[in-house]
Each structure stands twice: as C-alpha cells, then as structure tokens.
Design an enzyme around this catalytic site. Structure first.
Site, PDB file in Angstrom:
ATOM      1  N   CYS A 183      95.081  71.190  55.475  1.00 30.21           N
ATOM      2  CA  CYS A 183      95.077  72.521  56.093  1.00 30.21           C
ATOM      3  C   CYS A 183      94.877  72.409  57.598  1.00 30.21           C
ATOM      4  CB  CYS A 183      93.937  73.377  55.538  1.00 30.21           C
ATOM      5  SG  CYS A 183      93.939  73.591  53.755  1.00 30.21           S
TER       6      CYS A 183
ATOM      7  N   ASP B 119     103.722  74.830  99.719  1.00 30.14           N
ATOM      8  CA  ASP B 119     104.401  76.067  99.334  1.00 30.14           C
ATOM      9  C   ASP B 119     103.842  77.243 100.143  1.00 30.14           C
ATOM     10  OD1 ASP B 119     106.093  77.511  97.079  1.00 30.14           O
ATOM     11  OD2 ASP B 119     104.208  78.619  97.268  1.00 30.14           O
TER      12      ASP B 119
END
Length: 490
Positions: free
Chosen positions: A34, A440
């Site tokens: 599981c 940037d």
C-alpha cells in the site's frame, strides 16, 4: 527513507499522504502493498515491512492494494532533486528508455556498464531496471484497460509487453485481477465516458500545489499553434516516440485532470511522464517551502502562496530554441519569433477540440532553415543555428537524464550562451532544482524591493542558504512583479 522503520510506521499510522511515493508498506499477512496514506485500518507494526519502490514490492511477491492503488502514487521527489546516476536512471526509465533501448541503452546514456547500473538500482531501490520498467508497464496497462476500449491485445503491446501471455500474467500478479476483471470494475464505477479516442486520467501530486504561477507561466509564454489556454485548461501538442499527441491539463484541488489524444497508444507512458515533468508534479513542496521560509525576507512570499512549482517543458530541445529566441526581448516578441518558426517548419496537426495547428519543429527540421530569413540580429542567428546544429547531430542532448553540470559546460561553450540562457535551460528543460538566475531583470527588481542584495554576485552569495531549491526561490521572487506569468488567464 524506507530503512527508517520508526518514521515509516508513524507515517502509515497517521495516513500521511506527504510520504506517498517515498516508500511503500508491504503487509506480511495479506501479501498486499500500500501507499502510506491507504485509508484501510493500518496493520500491526510487526506485520509491516517497507520497500523503496513498487517494483521492489512486486519482486518480493506482494500485490497492489485495490483500495489505495499504490501504483498511482506520485513519484519519489528524490529522482528530480538529485543529479547522480541513480536519479538520472530513474528519470530515463520513467521516460520509457528501457522499453525502447533495453538496459544496454540505458547504461550507454549514463556512461556506465549495464552491470554497474543494475547494481546501483538494486542497492537503492530494491529492484533492477527491468523490474522497474515492468512495474511501469503494468501501470500503463492498467490505465489503458480502465480508460479506453482498446482490445486487450492492443493494450498489451501499447503498454510495452512483448506478448499477450506476459501481459496477462503481469496484470494478474500485480493487481490480483485479470485484465477483463479490471475493466469490468472500472466500468461499474466510471464517470460518463470521454470523447472517443481520448484517454482521461488523473495526475496525482503532493499538496500544496499553487496553480497560478505554474499554469500562468505556461499560458503567458504559449506559442500560438503549439500551445493555448482554453476553457480552464492548458493545451499543447506533443512530439512523441511513435507519433504525436494533444494534451489538455486542468488544475483541480487534489489532482491535475489530463486528457490525452494520441496517434499511437504506445506513447502513453512517455506522454504521462512528459506531462508530470512539465508540471513538476513529483516535487516535495513542504520540504522546499520549509527551507525557503527560513529566510525572513522570503518567508512572506512563501506564506502568501505556498506550493509553487517550477514550470518545465515537454521537450528540452524545444525549450532551448525558445530560450534563444527569448534573449533580450519581451515575452510577446519571443512568442512571435517562435510562432514564425512553427508555421514555417512545424508539422501540421488536426485539433478538432481547439486551435492547435502544429508540432514544434524538431532540431532536424530546423537544421535546414535559412538564417537570413530569421528576423533576428546576426549574432542571435549564429547562436540559434549553432544550437540547432548541435542538437540535430546529437553532440548536445537535453533531456531528463542529462547530466546537469555537463550540459552547463556544453551550453556555455556555444556562441551567444551567457549565464541567464544556460541557467534557464538547466532549470526548465533539465529540471535542476538549484538552477539560479541572479542576472534576470525580474529577479533583480524583486531583490531590490525585498531588501535582498541586488547585484548578481552578492545575491548569489545570499542565495546559498536556499540551496538546493534556488529554482523554486526564483518562482517566488518572480511574484513580486505583477506579471501575467503570475496569474491564471481569465
């Protein structure tokens, strides 16, 4: 993490979905495995054992739980955050390289022998490349069985199985149901069927996920004809191994709805992998945000809208070309330049549900372009044609399994590739979570407004505390400006 028994037990007992994909719980009494968040009553501690992968569970003789469907867990965030050979191997396996090229092909791409790769994967994941690829084929088969009406023989070969018998045996072994039974169960609980020829599925992720920068960025930079935002979904064309496709991705509170139209169902595994990569769905946002929040100047940005992902790309070569076209121009101008290339060199496609018209041109198609026809400065023409030539002849490879530092060196050696272009490609095309853009303009403006150092050198020093998640810090810093990339289209 699967070796930390105490931590794994706590996660299972609290049904903590954050650990889905990190490890799997196998129950010794029922022989079922599981995900940690399985809704059934947790087994006794002495009956639990833990594995690092679904493939390892299957190889040990456990079958997938029918309730929590552990095979559909998000991928482990480790494979996208690391640059070593095991992580690169996992990204390539997820992209279907073993199915297409075998273990020797995987090893050749990584620069190791097949035996070395086998040994490394066994040591860390409890399963070798063939077992990992088999687990992925089983999941692809399940999707095709449950979401299409394809005959089982076509499902088998589309999922990558070499024979119908192997397909049947694998499905029974992994899911404890025959293929026909899987389809019957799905039909009983299905929602109204999708458009014929369309595969509809859910892409899981770890919460939280903030869709605004993720889908806002993709929509704001969309290349006309290749991408569009329509009816609350980001749509685009895909160039795939055996054909092409069109995908529509819609954000929901607990999943991303994915609608795929493929010319060849054998491309399903690759298409899903590319979509998950594009949206950075295997990230661990809690770990990322916790570290960035430790910086008092970043904390308000993180607290305001946690769970930001790095918008990536479905094709590294495509993004590199678009990054060059976007050098020192506005977003609108970059889209215009890219749209011209698409119209002139892209392969036309039919899109009955929207306005997509072309595939983005491949490096091979762009290698024949006449640079004099490009409305670009001469130096940028040289940059673009050199890049396209290196991509077309294979001397430069930009994919999910690429070595990040090697790619940085190879890109830097090309004419016209400065730090910004190299880092944005490494961030969005190659998925380096620590790629950083200190030069940037948007980052520098944000730094100035927040009180961070505004010069690239000083900002890089300050950003050392954000490692290895500087690419995610970039996403938060970009939100300081009111730019369309930070908003979902109306």
């Amino acid at each position: 993490m699967h070796t930390d028994t105490e931590r794994c037990v706590r996660a299972v007992q609290s049904k903590d979905s954050r650990f889905d994909g990190w490890f799997f719980t196998a129950v010794l009494t029922t022989r079922i495995y599981c995900r940690p968040s399985c809704p059934v009553v947790p087994p006794k501690v002495e009956n639990m054992t833990f594995y690092p992968s679904a493939a390892a569970c299957q190889q040990a003789g456990f079958r997938a739980c029918k309730r929590c469907r552990p095979d559909t867990s998000p991928g482990s965030p480790e494979w996208n955050a690391r640059a070593d050979s095991v992580a690169r191997a996992m990204r390539l396996i997820r992209d279907g390289v073993v199915d297409r090229e075998g273990v020797p092909g995987l090893a050749a791409r990584l620069g190791y022998s097949a035996r070395q790769i086998e040994r490394q994967l066994l040591a860390e994941l409890g399963a070798g490349p063939l077992a990992l690829a088999r687990a992925q084929r089983a999941q692809t088969a399940r999707l095709l069985i449950e979401t299409t009406g394809l005959p089982m023989a076509e499902v088998a070969f589309a999922a990558g199985f070499s024979s119908i018998r192997t397909f049947n045996d694998t499905v029974r072994e992994v899911f404890a149901l025959a293929p026909g039974e899987l389809r019957s169960r799905a039909a009983r609980s299905a929602t109204p069927p999708p458009t014929p020829g369309v595969i509809a599925l859910r892409l899981p992720y770890r919460a939280p996920l903030n869709p605004t920068n993720l889908f806002g960025h993709l929509a704001a930079t969309a290349v006309p004809g290749v991408e569009e935002w329509r009816d609350g979904a980001y749509r685009r064309t895909l160039t795939l191994r055996y054909g092409h496709g069109i995908v529509a991705l819609t954000p929901h509170p607990d999943h991303i709805a994915c609608r795929l139209s493929l010319t060849d169902p054998r491309d399903l595994t690759l298409a899903i992998s590319r979509c998950r990569w594009l949206l950075d769905l295997d990230a661990d946002p809690v770990a990322v945000d916790d570290q960035l929040r430790a910086d008092p100047l970043l904390a308000p940005l993180v607290d305001k809208a946690p769970g930001r992902r790095v918008p990536r790309t479905v094709d590294g070569a495509e993004f590199a070309v678009r990054a060059v076209l976007g050098q020192q121009v506005s977003t609108a101008a970059a889209r215009t330049h890219a749209a011209r290339l698409v119209t002139a060199h892209g392969l036309p496609v039919d899109d009955p549900e929207g306005g997509l018209t072309h595939l983005f041109p491949t490096p091979g198609a762009l290698a024949a372009l006449d640079p004099e026809q490009l409305a670009l400065p001469r130096s940028r023409r040289t940059t673009l044609t050199t890049l396209v030539g290196a991509l077309a002849d294979g001397t430069l490879r930009l994919g999910t399994g690429t070595d990040w530092e090697k790619a940085r060196a190879e890109l830097t050696a090309l004419p016209g590739f400065g730090p910004w272009t190299v880092e944005v490609i490494t961030m969005r095309a190659l998925g380096d979570p620590d790629a950083f853009l200190p030069t940037d303009l948007g980052i520098r403006r944000a730094a100035g407004q927040l009180g961070l150092p505004s010069t690239p050198a000083a900002l890089t020093v300050r950003a050392a505390a954000w490692r290895p998640w500087r690419a995610y810090a970039v996403q938060y810093l970009w939100t300081v400006d009111d730019h369309p990339i930070n908003h979902l289209p109306a």
